[in-house]
Design a protein around this motif. Structure first.
Motif, short mmCIF file in Angstrom:
data_model
loop_
_atom_site.label_atom_id
_atom_site.label_comp_id
_atom_site.label_asym_id
_atom_site.label_seq_id
_atom_site.Cartn_x
_atom_site.Cartn_y
_atom_site.Cartn_z
N VAL B 116 0.83 -1.21 0.00
CA VAL B 116 0.00 0.00 0.00
C VAL B 116 0.87 1.27 0.00
CG1 VAL B 116 -1.74 1.30 1.29
CG2 VAL B 116 -1.83 -1.20 1.24
N PHE B 117 1.86 1.27 0.88
CA PHE B 117 2.65 2.49 1.11
C PHE B 117 3.80 2.65 0.11
CE2 PHE B 117 0.63 2.15 5.28
CZ PHE B 117 0.35 3.48 5.56
N ILE B 121 3.34 5.30 -6.21
CA ILE B 121 3.57 6.47 -5.39
C ILE B 121 4.03 5.99 -4.02
CG2 ILE B 121 2.47 8.44 -4.26
CD1 ILE B 121 0.58 8.55 -6.69
N TYR B 227 -12.66 -15.63 -1.69
CA TYR B 227 -12.87 -14.48 -2.58
C TYR B 227 -14.16 -14.63 -3.39
CZ TYR B 227 -12.02 -11.37 -6.56
OH TYR B 227 -12.13 -10.42 -7.55
N ASP B 312 -12.57 -5.44 2.70
CA ASP B 312 -11.27 -4.81 2.47
C ASP B 312 -10.12 -5.62 3.07
OD1 ASP B 312 -9.98 -2.86 1.09
OD2 ASP B 312 -9.93 -1.42 2.73
N TYR B 316 -11.38 -7.09 -1.68
CA TYR B 316 -10.82 -5.99 -2.50
C TYR B 316 -9.30 -6.06 -2.67
CZ TYR B 316 -15.44 -4.06 -1.18
OH TYR B 316 -16.76 -3.88 -0.94
N ASP B 319 -8.04 -8.18 -5.59
CA ASP B 319 -8.04 -7.51 -6.88
C ASP B 319 -6.84 -6.58 -7.02
OD1 ASP B 319 -10.54 -8.51 -7.69
OD2 ASP B 319 -11.57 -6.97 -6.49
N GLU B 320 -6.60 -5.83 -5.97
CA GLU B 320 -5.64 -4.73 -6.05
C GLU B 320 -4.20 -5.21 -5.87
OE1 GLU B 320 -6.46 -1.81 -6.90
OE2 GLU B 320 -4.75 -0.56 -6.35
N PHE B 321 -3.99 -6.13 -4.94
CA PHE B 321 -2.62 -6.51 -4.58
C PHE B 321 -2.34 -8.00 -4.73
CE2 PHE B 321 -3.71 -2.82 -1.84
CZ PHE B 321 -2.85 -1.89 -2.43
#
Lengths: 274, 352
Positions: B116-117, B121, B227, B312, B316, B319-321
Motif C-alpha cells: 500500500v505504502f 507512489i 474471494y 477490504d 478488495y 483484486d488490487e494486490f
C-alpha cells in the motif's frame, strides 16, 4: 524524491463570484518551473490547502490548454471552503496534484458528446467542454444538459452563453423565479428537449449522486450502452494517492482508479456507487 | 531478498549481549510488558524484552512505521501571501532502528502494508522508516486461542521479510539470515554466534511442528474459495447479525496490522502564524469516515461499514494486490467490544 504530502505554494491571482456560494479561483504556482510542469487532463483533481484549516479535493475547472494558470470552482460547504472564501487575490494557498484519471478524451473523438451537469458538478465538465471546443473538429455534435437549484445558482453564466455557438445548451432549475423563463424541474426533465443517437454518443456527467442515479437510468432507457456512460464521482479523497482509504468504493479507489468511471465499471464495485 | 543458506546459533545469554550492542547504535523496539499488557515499545535495557509471551502485542508493529499520529509537515504563515513549509523527513532519515521479537504474522503484515505504502507512489515517511529498521523476527512459540495464521498462511514460521529470524530451540536460538543487513549483523558480531548443526535444524522443525499442532485446533479452512464466495454473498442476510452486533468503535481497525486508513487535519499554534498538518489513524467503522463536505455520508448503515472492513481484508485487496490483507493474528477478535469473532463470519461465508 519529492514528498507527496507537501503542497506547492500557489498564489490566488483572481477570484470570480459565480453564485452567492460558488467562486472560481484562478491559481498560479509561485515557482515558475512547477507551473510550467503542471500538466493535467480534464476531470483530474487537486488537493487544496488553506493552511491552518486543512486540505480538500477539488476538480480543476479550467481547460489544460491554459498553460500559465489553472482554475478551481468551489462551493462554500465545509471548513476548508469557508476559509478559502475569506481569502483575497494575492493570498497564498497550497496545491498537491493533479490526481486521478481524468476523462478519457481520446475515447470521445469522432463521437457526439452529451454533457450532463448538476450544480457545482459543472466544474469538471467546464474543463472538458473547453478542452473539446479547442479541438472542435475532432468531435461530433455537442449537447449540454445542466440543472441548478435556482437561476441564481447557475455557474459560468457568461461562459455558457459563449458555448451556445458550438453546443446545444439546455438548462433547468429546480425552483424558478420571476426572471426565469426556461425549464423548471430536475435535470432529467431535459431529456424531453433533446435528441441524441445513443449509438454514437457518449454521455459524460457530474453532479450529486442522486442526480447521476436517475440520469443514468434515463440514459439506459434511451439505449446508451453501459460503457458509454461516464460518471465523475465524488468522495472525500484525503491523500489523493490511494492510501488513506476515505474514497474507496468497494473494489476501487476514487482517487487513483477514478474519479471518472463508466457506469459499467461501477457495477463491478460491489458497493453501490450512485 | 536473497535467502542465504547459512544457519547460526546464538545462546540466549548472548542475545542479551547483542541487544546491548544494538542499544549503543540503534533505537531498539520490541515486545515489552507493562501492567500485564504486551506492547511494542522502545527499550533501554535488553531485560525489558519479552520474547516468549502468548500471542502478539496489543497493537501491531505498524505503529513503528506508521505512527497513530504523525506530523506530515509544519508551516509558518509569513503573511497571507507567503507560507514557509518544514519537512520532518530529514529528521526521520537520521533514525536507525532495530525491531526485535516481531512474530511471523506481524512481519507478514508489514510486507502487506508495503504494497500500500510503497507502490507507484511512495509514502516517504513509511518507506524511510522501513529502510531504517532492521527486522529480527522470532518464530512463533506461543500462539493463543485467537490465532488463526494457519488459515491465512502467515505463520507460525516464515520464509522472507526479515533480516534475521530466531527460533527458540531450548538453550539457543537458531538464527537464519534473510538479507545482507542480517549477514552484516552476524559478521560484525561474529564472537556471539556459532555455526548451527543439523541437529539444531531438526530441533527448529520440531518446534514449528509443535506450534502448528497447537494452531490446528482452529479448523477454519478453504481460504482459496473465500474471494469468490464473498462476491456471491455481498447482499446476503448473513451480514444483518453483524450489522446489529457491531458497535462501530473502530478498535479492530486500530488493532489490525494491515489497516492503513488515516485522517488528515491542520493544527494551529495559538499565535495563528504557525501550525502543522497531521495525519491520524482513522477507521472505516466510524460513521464520519465517508462524510463529504455538505454532509452526505456514503456508508450510513452500520452493516455497510462492517462489510467494508471484511471485504477490504479478504476481497478488495485480492483484486488490487493479489493477496488477502489478513495475517490471522486474531487481534480484532481479542479487542472486539461486541465479542464478534471474525472466524465465525468467515465460516458463515464459507458455508462451514
Amino acid at each position: 524524491m519529492k514528498n507527496v504530502y507537501i503542497p506547492d505554494i500557489v498564489t490566488i491571482s483572481e477570484i470570480r463570484e459565480e453564485t452567492p456560494d460558488i467562486k472560481t479561483f484562478k491559481l498560479i504556482f509561485k515557482d515558475k518551473e512547477v507551473q510550467r510542469n503542471f500538466n493535467y487532463k480534464p476531470g483530474q483533481f487537486i488537493e487544496l490547502s488553506v493552511f491552518g484549516y486543512g486540505e480538500a479535493p477539488f476538480s480543476i475547472s479550467s481547460s489544460p490548454n491554459q498553460q500559465n494558470f489553472f482554475e478551481i470552482t468551489v462551493k462554500r460547504v465545509g471548513d476548508v471552503t469557508n476559509a478559502l472564501f475569506k481569502l483575497n487575490e494575492g493570498n497564498a494557498v497550497g496545491v498537491r496534484g493533479p490526481f486521478g484519471n481524468g476523462f478519457p478524451t481520446h475515447k470521445f473523438e469522432d463521437k457526439n458528446i452529451l454533457f450532463i451537469g448538476g450544480g457545482i458538478g459543472l466544474a469538471p465538465l467546464r474543463s472538458l467542454i473547453n478542452f473539446v471546443l479547442s479541438n472542435r473538429e475532432k468531435y461530433g455534435e455537442l449537447t449540454l444538459m445542466y440543472g441548478a437549484r435556482t437561476p441564481k445558482d447557475i455557474v459560468f453564466k457568461k461562459e455558457i452563453e459563449t458555448w451556445k455557438k458550438h453546443v446545444d445548451v439546455h438548462l433547468t432549475v429546480d425552483v424558478g423565479d420571476e426572471t426565469w423563463k426556461g425549464t423548471v424541474g430536475v435535470v432529467t426533465v431535459l431529456f424531453k428537449e433533446i435528441e441524441v443517437d445513443p449509438k454514437n454518443t457518449v454521455a459524460v456527467m457530474c453532479g450529486p449522486p442522486i442526480m447521476m442515479h436517475f440520469v443514468t437510468k434515463e440514459l439506459l432507457k434511451l439505449g446508451f450502452p453501459e460503457d458509454q456512460i461516464f460518471l465523475s464521482l465524488e468522495r472525500l479523497m484525503k491523500c489523493g494517492i490511494g492510501i488513506c482509504g476515505h474514497c474507496n468504493i468497494g473494489r476501487k479507489y476514487v482517487c487513483k482508479h477514478g474519479p471518472v468511471f463508466t457506469y459499467k465499471e461501477t457495477k463491478d464495485f460491489l458497493e453501490t456507487a450512485i | 531478498m536473497q535467502k542465504m543458506e547459512k544457519y547460526m546459533v546464538l545462546s540466549k545469554k548472548k542475545l542479551g549481549v547483542l541487544v546491548e550492542r544494538f542499544l549503543k547504535e540503534f533505537q531498539v523496539y520490541g515486545p515489552t510488558e507493562k501492567n500485564g499488557i504486551i506492547a511494542f515499545e522502545k527499550i533501554s535495557d535488553w531485560s525489558e524484552l519479552r520474547l516468549d509471551v502468548a500471542g502478539v502485542p496489543l497493537l501491531p508493529p505498524k505503529k513503528i512505521f506508521f505512527p497513530p499520529e504523525e506530523v506530515l509537515f509544519t508551516f509558518k504563515i509569513r503573511n497571507n501571501n507567503d507560507v514557509e513549509i518544514g519537512d520532518p523527513l530529514d529528521k526521520i532519515k537520521e533514525e536507525k532502528r532495530v525491531l526485535i521479537g516481531i512474530r511471523p504474522c506481524d512481519v507478514h503484515g508489514l510486507t502487506l502494508l508495503d504494497k500500500v505504502f510503497i507502490s507507484e507512489i511512495v509514502d516517504p515517511y513509511y518507506v524511510t522508516r522501513r529502510k531504517n529498521t532492521i527486522i529480527i523476527c522470532i518464530t512463533c512459540n506461543n500462539p493463543t486461542e485467537y490465532c488463526f495464521c494457519n488459515f491465512t498462511k502467515s505463520g507460525p514460521s516464515i520464509k522472507e521479510g526479515f533480516d534475521l529470524l530466531l527460533t527458540d530451540i531450548g538453550q539457543f536460538f537458531l538464527v537464519e539470515i534473510g538479507s545482507e543487513k542480517g549477514k552484516d549483523i552476524i559478521n560484525s558480531n561474529s564472537d556471539l554466534f556459532q555455526e548451527a548443526t543439523e541437529n539444531d535444524l531438526i530441533k527448529r522443525d520440531q518446534k514449528i511442528r509443535e506450534v502448528e499442532e497447537k494452531l490446528s485446533r482452529n479448523q477454519l479452512t478453504g481460504a482459496n474459495e473465500l474471494y469468490q464466495k464473498l462476491i456471491r454473498v455481498f447482499n446476503d442476510e448473513l451480514w444483518n447479525e453483524y450489522g446489529r452486533k457491531c458497535v462501530a468503535c473502530g478498535k479492530c481497525n486500530f488493532a489490525c496490522p494491515t489497516c492503513h486508513c488515516f485522517d488528515v487535519y491542520d493544527v494551529m499554534e495559538l499565535t495563528l502564524k504557525e501550525g502543522k498538518r497531521v495525519r491520524k489513524w482513522d477507521a472505516c467503522h466510524f460513521l464520519s469516515f465517508t462524510r463529504v463536505a455538505g454532509g452526505e455520508i456514503f456508508r450510513k448503515e452500520r452493516i455497510s461499514r462492517v462489510k467494508q472492513r471484511i471485504y477490504d481484508k479478504y476481497c478488495y485487496p485480492v483484486d488490487e494486490f493479489g493477496s488477502i490483507f489478513c495475517v490471522g493474528c486474531g487481534r480484532c477478535i481479542h479487542v472486539c467490544t461486541a465479542g464478534i469473532d471474525i472466524r465465525e463470519i468467515l465460516k458463515k461465508v464459507l458455508g462451514m
